[in-house]
Design an enzyme around this catalytic site. Sequence first.
Site, PDB file in Angstrom:
ATOM      1  N   ASN A   9     -73.041 -14.639   3.542  1.00  0.00           N
ATOM      2  CA  ASN A   9     -73.033 -13.604   4.575  1.00  0.00           C
ATOM      3  C   ASN A   9     -74.375 -13.672   5.302  1.00  0.00           C
ATOM      4  O   ASN A   9     -75.390 -13.245   4.769  1.00  0.00           O
ATOM      5  CB  ASN A   9     -72.838 -12.231   3.909  1.00  0.00           C
ATOM      6  CG  ASN A   9     -72.965 -11.090   4.907  1.00  0.00           C
ATOM      7  OD1 ASN A   9     -73.036 -11.302   6.117  1.00  0.00           O
ATOM      8  ND2 ASN A   9     -73.004  -9.864   4.383  1.00  0.00           N
ATOM      9  N   LYS A  11     -75.322 -12.110   7.834  1.00  0.00           N
ATOM     10  CA  LYS A  11     -75.709 -10.808   8.425  1.00  0.00           C
ATOM     11  C   LYS A  11     -76.160 -11.014   9.877  1.00  0.00           C
ATOM     12  O   LYS A  11     -75.663 -11.931  10.546  1.00  0.00           O
ATOM     13  CB  LYS A  11     -76.771 -10.120   7.561  1.00  0.00           C
ATOM     14  CG  LYS A  11     -76.324 -10.032   6.091  1.00  0.00           C
ATOM     15  CD  LYS A  11     -77.155  -9.128   5.244  1.00  0.00           C
ATOM     16  CE  LYS A  11     -76.617  -9.130   3.801  1.00  0.00           C
ATOM     17  NZ  LYS A  11     -77.320  -8.228   2.929  1.00  0.00           N
ATOM     18  N   HIS A  94     -68.672  -3.749   3.990  1.00  0.00           N
ATOM     19  CA  HIS A  94     -69.998  -4.046   3.436  1.00  0.00           C
ATOM     20  C   HIS A  94     -70.822  -2.752   3.399  1.00  0.00           C
ATOM     21  O   HIS A  94     -70.708  -1.909   4.290  1.00  0.00           O
ATOM     22  CB  HIS A  94     -70.696  -5.101   4.291  1.00  0.00           C
ATOM     23  CG  HIS A  94     -71.902  -5.663   3.618  1.00  0.00           C
ATOM     24  ND1 HIS A  94     -73.105  -4.987   3.589  1.00  0.00           N
ATOM     25  CD2 HIS A  94     -72.087  -6.808   2.920  1.00  0.00           C
ATOM     26  CE1 HIS A  94     -73.977  -5.711   2.892  1.00  0.00           C
ATOM     27  NE2 HIS A  94     -73.389  -6.816   2.484  1.00  0.00           N
ATOM     28  N   GLU A  96     -73.741  -2.186   4.151  1.00  0.00           N
ATOM     29  CA  GLU A  96     -74.556  -1.970   5.356  1.00  0.00           C
ATOM     30  C   GLU A  96     -73.725  -1.347   6.461  1.00  0.00           C
ATOM     31  O   GLU A  96     -74.240  -0.573   7.275  1.00  0.00           O
ATOM     32  CB  GLU A  96     -75.192  -3.305   5.794  1.00  0.00           C
ATOM     33  CG  GLU A  96     -76.316  -3.691   4.826  1.00  0.00           C
ATOM     34  CD  GLU A  96     -76.567  -5.186   4.706  1.00  0.00           C
ATOM     35  OE1 GLU A  96     -76.101  -5.959   5.550  1.00  0.00           O
ATOM     36  OE2 GLU A  96     -77.240  -5.570   3.724  1.00  0.00           O
ATOM     37  N   GLU A 164     -71.066  -5.361  -4.947  1.00  0.00           N
ATOM     38  CA  GLU A 164     -72.440  -5.488  -4.478  1.00  0.00           C
ATOM     39  C   GLU A 164     -73.160  -4.153  -4.657  1.00  0.00           C
ATOM     40  O   GLU A 164     -73.089  -3.281  -3.787  1.00  0.00           O
ATOM     41  CB  GLU A 164     -72.457  -5.853  -2.989  1.00  0.00           C
ATOM     42  CG  GLU A 164     -71.791  -7.166  -2.666  1.00  0.00           C
ATOM     43  CD  GLU A 164     -72.333  -7.771  -1.373  1.00  0.00           C
ATOM     44  OE1 GLU A 164     -72.768  -8.922  -1.420  1.00  0.00           O
ATOM     45  OE2 GLU A 164     -72.347  -7.083  -0.348  1.00  0.00           O
ATOM     46  N   GLY A 170     -80.789  -7.400  -1.144  1.00  0.00           N
ATOM     47  CA  GLY A 170     -82.021  -7.672  -0.410  1.00  0.00           C
ATOM     48  C   GLY A 170     -83.276  -7.162  -1.091  1.00  0.00           C
ATOM     49  O   GLY A 170     -84.335  -7.089  -0.472  1.00  0.00           O
ATOM     50  N   SER A 210     -78.947 -10.089  -4.183  1.00  0.00           N
ATOM     51  CA  SER A 210     -80.097 -10.893  -4.606  1.00  0.00           C
ATOM     52  C   SER A 210     -79.705 -12.119  -5.424  1.00  0.00           C
ATOM     53  O   SER A 210     -80.431 -12.514  -6.339  1.00  0.00           O
ATOM     54  CB  SER A 210     -81.123 -10.026  -5.353  1.00  0.00           C
ATOM     55  OG  SER A 210     -81.659  -9.045  -4.483  1.00  0.00           O
TER      56      SER A 210
END
Length: 254
Positions: A9, A11, A94, A96, A164, A170, A210
């Site tokens: 991904n 992003k 996701h 985010e 996730e 991250g 990560s």
Amino acid sequence: MREPLIAGNWKMNTNLTEARNLVRAMLGELDGIAHVEKVVCPPFISLPAIKELIKGTSIELGAQNMYFEDKGAYTGEISPLMLVDLCDFVIIGHSERRQHFTETDEIVNKKVKKALDVGLRPVLCVGESLEDNEAGRTDKVITGQVQAALAGVSSTSRLAIAYEPIWAIGTGRAATGKQASATISLIRSTVVSLWDNDTAQAVRILYGGSVTSSNIAEFIAEPEIDGALVGGASLKANEFVSIVNQTAAIKSTQ
Ligand code: 13P
């Protein structure tokens, strides 16, 4: 036996030139790795160019999001019907998107249904916050997200799910293989209860957060974990190739 799946991904990273260069840098090696499904998910604007670059290879393409309507007055949105000619996969829900773009479970559910309707293969993302994790609410939150996202969805092995945990994304603070495996088992039981055992056994469930070439082995060694959704490390060709290579090697011995 579920075929392992490694998806990158990207992003909101890479312009068109950078996206092309990144794919060119890993294309040859990735294409040569068998028994792992390899997917790259660049930004929308690079999808047509990357589709051309990977033509005739074993690498597949995914989008990072989509809207749940076919067309109309939705300025700035991308329709599933625009994606279906370009890519096979689409990441849905996701964290985010849930955090920064207020995507609710209800929206995620509509998107999963729509993606399947048009023939895309959704990668449904679920994950708990640090606060929920520390309060011992992980199981409740994850079960709730899976149930809500799959409400009214017909059983299908074309779905993949990515666990996730938000605190691992991250941050360099990945879950452990054991933690991820336990939550992934819970996700599979939830899918069994919604659908049936055979379908649930065929759905791939990935870990994300990560993941790097240094820790992928720990996740892939867990029989319950069918692959990874990789963020930052998928932007480095040698890292991504190493993650896929290790996955192929370890899964072939299970
Ligand atoms: P990182 O691998 O950068 O933690 O991102 C994970 C992720 O969100 C993939 O969708």
